[in-house]
Write a protein that holds these residues in place. Sequence first.
Motif, PDB file in Angstrom:
ATOM      1  N   ASN A 239      47.528  36.496  45.607  1.00 44.14           N
ATOM      2  CA  ASN A 239      46.255  35.887  45.230  1.00 44.14           C
ATOM      3  C   ASN A 239      45.330  35.717  46.430  1.00 44.14           C
ATOM      4  OD1 ASN A 239      44.562  34.452  43.194  1.00 44.14           O
ATOM      5  ND2 ASN A 239      44.910  32.729  44.562  1.00 44.14           N
ATOM      6  N   TYR A 242      43.667  39.040  46.622  1.00 46.56           N
ATOM      7  CA  TYR A 242      42.824  39.268  45.450  1.00 46.56           C
ATOM      8  C   TYR A 242      41.494  38.537  45.558  1.00 46.56           C
ATOM      9  CZ  TYR A 242      45.982  41.674  42.133  1.00 46.56           C
ATOM     10  OH  TYR A 242      46.759  42.589  41.490  1.00 46.56           O
ATOM     11  N   CYS A 245      37.795  39.524  46.600  1.00 45.21           N
ATOM     12  CA  CYS A 245      36.783  40.158  45.740  1.00 45.21           C
ATOM     13  C   CYS A 245      35.640  39.205  45.412  1.00 45.21           C
ATOM     14  CB  CYS A 245      37.417  40.683  44.457  1.00 45.21           C
ATOM     15  SG  CYS A 245      37.919  39.401  43.269  1.00 45.21           S
ATOM     16  N   MET A 299      47.031  41.468  35.598  1.00 45.80           N
ATOM     17  CA  MET A 299      46.665  41.088  36.960  1.00 45.80           C
ATOM     18  C   MET A 299      46.903  42.243  37.935  1.00 45.80           C
ATOM     19  SD  MET A 299      47.768  37.744  39.162  1.00 45.80           S
ATOM     20  CE  MET A 299      47.094  37.492  40.824  1.00 45.80           C
ATOM     21  N   ALA A 302      44.059  44.562  37.564  1.00 49.31           N
ATOM     22  CA  ALA A 302      42.879  44.062  38.269  1.00 49.31           C
ATOM     23  C   ALA A 302      42.892  44.497  39.731  1.00 49.31           C
ATOM     24  CB  ALA A 302      42.827  42.534  38.177  1.00 49.31           C
ATOM     25  N   GLY A 303      44.060  44.451  40.353  1.00 51.21           N
ATOM     26  CA  GLY A 303      44.164  44.886  41.746  1.00 51.21           C
ATOM     27  C   GLY A 303      43.835  46.362  41.910  1.00 51.21           C
ATOM     28  N   GLU A 339      36.989  41.866  39.215  1.00 50.12           N
ATOM     29  CA  GLU A 339      36.957  40.406  39.390  1.00 50.12           C
ATOM     30  C   GLU A 339      37.153  39.695  38.056  1.00 50.12           C
ATOM     31  OE1 GLU A 339      33.536  37.018  40.141  1.00 50.12           O
ATOM     32  OE2 GLU A 339      33.268  38.972  41.087  1.00 50.12           O
ATOM     33  N   TYR A 342      40.782  40.023  36.964  1.00 46.28           N
ATOM     34  CA  TYR A 342      41.588  39.145  37.818  1.00 46.28           C
ATOM     35  C   TYR A 342      41.442  37.682  37.416  1.00 46.28           C
ATOM     36  CZ  TYR A 342      41.916  35.942  41.804  1.00 46.28           C
ATOM     37  OH  TYR A 342      42.142  34.845  42.592  1.00 46.28           O
ATOM     38  N   ALA A 346      44.814  35.645  36.312  1.00 47.22           N
ATOM     39  CA  ALA A 346      45.548  34.974  37.392  1.00 47.22           C
ATOM     40  C   ALA A 346      45.932  33.534  37.037  1.00 47.22           C
ATOM     41  CB  ALA A 346      44.712  35.000  38.674  1.00 47.22           C
ATOM     42  N   THR A 400      44.942  45.270  48.921  1.00 50.44           N
ATOM     43  CA  THR A 400      44.859  44.939  47.498  1.00 50.44           C
ATOM     44  C   THR A 400      45.886  45.722  46.688  1.00 50.44           C
ATOM     45  OG1 THR A 400      42.498  44.499  47.761  1.00 50.44           O
ATOM     46  CG2 THR A 400      43.306  44.773  45.517  1.00 50.44           C
ATOM     47  N   ALA A 404      48.817  44.160  44.442  1.00 49.63           N
ATOM     48  CA  ALA A 404      48.995  44.531  43.040  1.00 49.63           C
ATOM     49  C   ALA A 404      50.426  44.991  42.786  1.00 49.63           C
ATOM     50  CB  ALA A 404      48.005  45.627  42.659  1.00 49.63           C
TER      51      ALA A 404
END
Length: 412
Positions: A239, A242, A245, A299, A302-303, A339, A342, A346, A400, A404
């Motif tokens: 996190n 992450y 971003c 999640m 998202a990465g 974003e 994520y 998250a 990132t 991920a």
Amino acid sequence: MATTTDTDDAHDAHDTTDTAKIRPRALVRASGGPRYAVALAVDALGTGLLRPFLLLYGVTVLRLSAPATGIAMTVGIVAGLLCMPAVGRWLDRGARSTVVAASMLVRVLGVALLLATPAGHVWLFGTAALFLGIGNQAWPAAHAALVATVAHGRERDAALAGGRALRNAGLGVGALIATVCLAGGTTALQALAAVTGLAYLAAAALAWSVRLHARPAATPAEDRADEPAPRMRALLAANVVYVFCLNVPEIALPLILVTQLHASPVWSAAIFVANTVLVVTLQVPVTVLMSRYSRRNVMALAGVVLAVSYLGFLAATSLGHGWGAPAVAAVSVVCTLGEIIYAGSATALVTALAPAQVLGRTLARFEFSTGFGLAVSPTVITALAPHGPTALWGSLTAATLLSASAVAVSES
């Protein structure tokens, strides 16, 4: 206490019925009710009025040096992070709306100190920034715990997403009003601070009136699971990367556009506005759409999306002056989508993984990792940028993707 376990996460990955039927009224109810929704909007508006302009208040109204003002604000953020363990323990004792209201009231105290600070008094300004920092850091964990108490499963995820969209809308409107007020000089900035304090006070009263308290699943003395599990440690570490971003539209892109592409500042402003509009309009729909998949996989996705956008920025900056700025603006839409994915997964994943008896402390650790990432990202971005686009975007891409991968393979 309304939390789910990791097995619930796997079960919800295939359960889309509830989310498909979520309507605005149900979303408001799952978010804590109408009064709490109004409290969130008022609080966000107040934060939008002041947060981006606290530095200007210190320099313009109090006549402090920019370095002294910046240090005081940084100390406030760090102090807020150090208070998170205490906030987590308070939440684990069952407090919900009380903690949310307290996070707002402590900011009322910060604004009052700000208004009482004479010109040139850096220590009083620092104390005001301290209280504002504590309130800003405590609020997200307290809000997530409250939502987790009144909503379950994917309805809870949508409620968290709705709260974030509402908060972004309030921040955007508040920042717009504050920008207009800047033309009024010192008097307007002082009035702005006073209105912010009143907004926080009204929000605190509304939040407290909800009177929500959860029965603790176990008292802190009985809890032997205080240390986060390996999967949670991996998630918290990921996190930190992450969360970079969130500072890309505010720091990295303006820096690249102005110093390397020599583009007009209008491009930076347009990207920031577009980011806000997209988050406000797409956060809930995208979160509901992604609810058919495992939170962990979402999640991780998202990465990947964020990493692709960073590579896109690398390619866009190679176009140079002319086409570079429009290309960066186009790629920023992909970054914003990452974003949104994520942000929608998250907090939901952390809430689903957290054992009921340590929900508060788990959310506090998550907020600490978020705050730490937000605190270090400007330093990292500004340190990498002078070494060229490859150093900046290549490093962010690698970090990132590694994060991920850590999320995807963390033990179930």
